[in-house]
Design a protein around this motif. Structure first.
Motif, PDB file in Angstrom:
ATOM      1  N   ALA A  97      -4.748 -18.627 -44.806  1.00  0.00           N
ATOM      2  CA  ALA A  97      -4.353 -18.297 -45.643  1.00  0.00           C
ATOM      3  C   ALA A  97      -5.609 -17.862 -46.870  1.00  0.00           C
ATOM      4  CB  ALA A  97      -4.113 -19.971 -46.581  1.00  0.00           C
ATOM      5  N   ASP A  98      -6.284 -17.579 -45.920  1.00  0.00           N
ATOM      6  CA  ASP A  98      -7.765 -17.617 -46.327  1.00  0.00           C
ATOM      7  C   ASP A  98      -8.167 -15.792 -46.044  1.00  0.00           C
ATOM      8  OD1 ASP A  98      -8.540 -17.927 -43.767  1.00  0.00           O
ATOM      9  OD2 ASP A  98      -9.989 -18.561 -44.787  1.00  0.00           O
ATOM     10  N   ALA A  99      -6.856 -15.272 -45.244  1.00  0.00           N
ATOM     11  CA  ALA A  99      -6.741 -13.887 -44.513  1.00  0.00           C
ATOM     12  C   ALA A  99      -7.065 -12.664 -45.719  1.00  0.00           C
ATOM     13  CB  ALA A  99      -5.749 -12.703 -43.772  1.00  0.00           C
ATOM     14  N   LEU A 100      -7.704 -11.876 -45.499  1.00  0.00           N
ATOM     15  CA  LEU A 100      -8.455 -10.597 -46.720  1.00  0.00           C
ATOM     16  C   LEU A 100      -7.424  -9.642 -46.882  1.00  0.00           C
ATOM     17  CD1 LEU A 100     -12.347 -10.400 -46.240  1.00  0.00           C
ATOM     18  CD2 LEU A 100     -11.145 -11.495 -48.282  1.00  0.00           C
ATOM     19  N   CYS A 101      -6.655  -9.343 -48.129  1.00  0.00           N
ATOM     20  CA  CYS A 101      -5.580  -8.550 -48.235  1.00  0.00           C
ATOM     21  C   CYS A 101      -5.460  -8.295 -49.293  1.00  0.00           C
ATOM     22  CB  CYS A 101      -4.043  -8.861 -47.748  1.00  0.00           C
ATOM     23  SG  CYS A 101      -3.808 -10.417 -49.201  1.00  0.00           S
ATOM     24  N   CYS A 102      -5.392  -7.104 -49.027  1.00  0.00           N
ATOM     25  CA  CYS A 102      -4.404  -6.238 -50.901  1.00  0.00           C
ATOM     26  C   CYS A 102      -3.508  -5.334 -50.554  1.00  0.00           C
ATOM     27  CB  CYS A 102      -5.752  -5.485 -51.309  1.00  0.00           C
ATOM     28  SG  CYS A 102      -5.697  -3.705 -50.238  1.00  0.00           S
TER      29      CYS A 102
END
Length: 154
Positions: A97-102
């Protein structure tokens, strides 16, 4: 990112799958300690996630874990090219859930804002065109969505 899946049957039997592939399982009445040790070890790998699934025990006597897994994973696996919230959710669920993504996503209403006469079937086709011919240099934008709509209407 990798996903570890623990399937627990109503009988208490358990199996472990890594990215949908069988690892190991317990028999009825076995202790789950060994599985817990494996899970603990695998979860120490960066990016590993765990999904717990409860499932009913198959009624026929000659069942195998692949019978259970086929039903479990098929119910949770949208088509690779499917343009649905479920497909996005499934893809994102492989990451912590805390993985960076955009990124961005477009919904039915966005297509209707460009052409209110579109049917759901046409919107789905336009989404497929948009996804299949996507150029990362251009990205998704209103002009690109107009192109996708026009291509399915012509």
């Amino acid at each position: 990112m990798q996903k570890l899946t623990r399937i627990t049957l109503s009988t208490g039997e358990m199996a472990l799958y890594l990215d949908g592939g069988y690892l190991t399982s317990t028999e009825s009445g076995d202790q789950a300690d060994g599985l817990d040790d494996i899970i603990t070890g695998l979860l120490s790998i960066p990016g590993m996630t765990l999904q717990d699934i409860d499932a009913p025990c198959p009624v026929h006597e000659d069942w195998c874990w692949n019978d259970v897994a086929d039903g479990v994973f098929a119910a949770r696996r949208p088509d690779a090219g499917e343009c649905t919230v479920a497909a996005f959710t499934d893809r994102l669920s492989r990451y912590p859930a805390d993985a960076l993504c955009c990124g961005t996503f477009w919904l039915r209403e966005d297509f209707l804002a460009l052409d209110a006469s579109l049917t759901d079937e046409q919107i789905g086709l336009a989404m497929e065109v948009a996804q299949d011919s996507h150029d990362a240099n251009t990205g998704y934008n209103w002009e690109y969505l107009r192109f996708a709509i026009e291509s399915i209407k012509s």
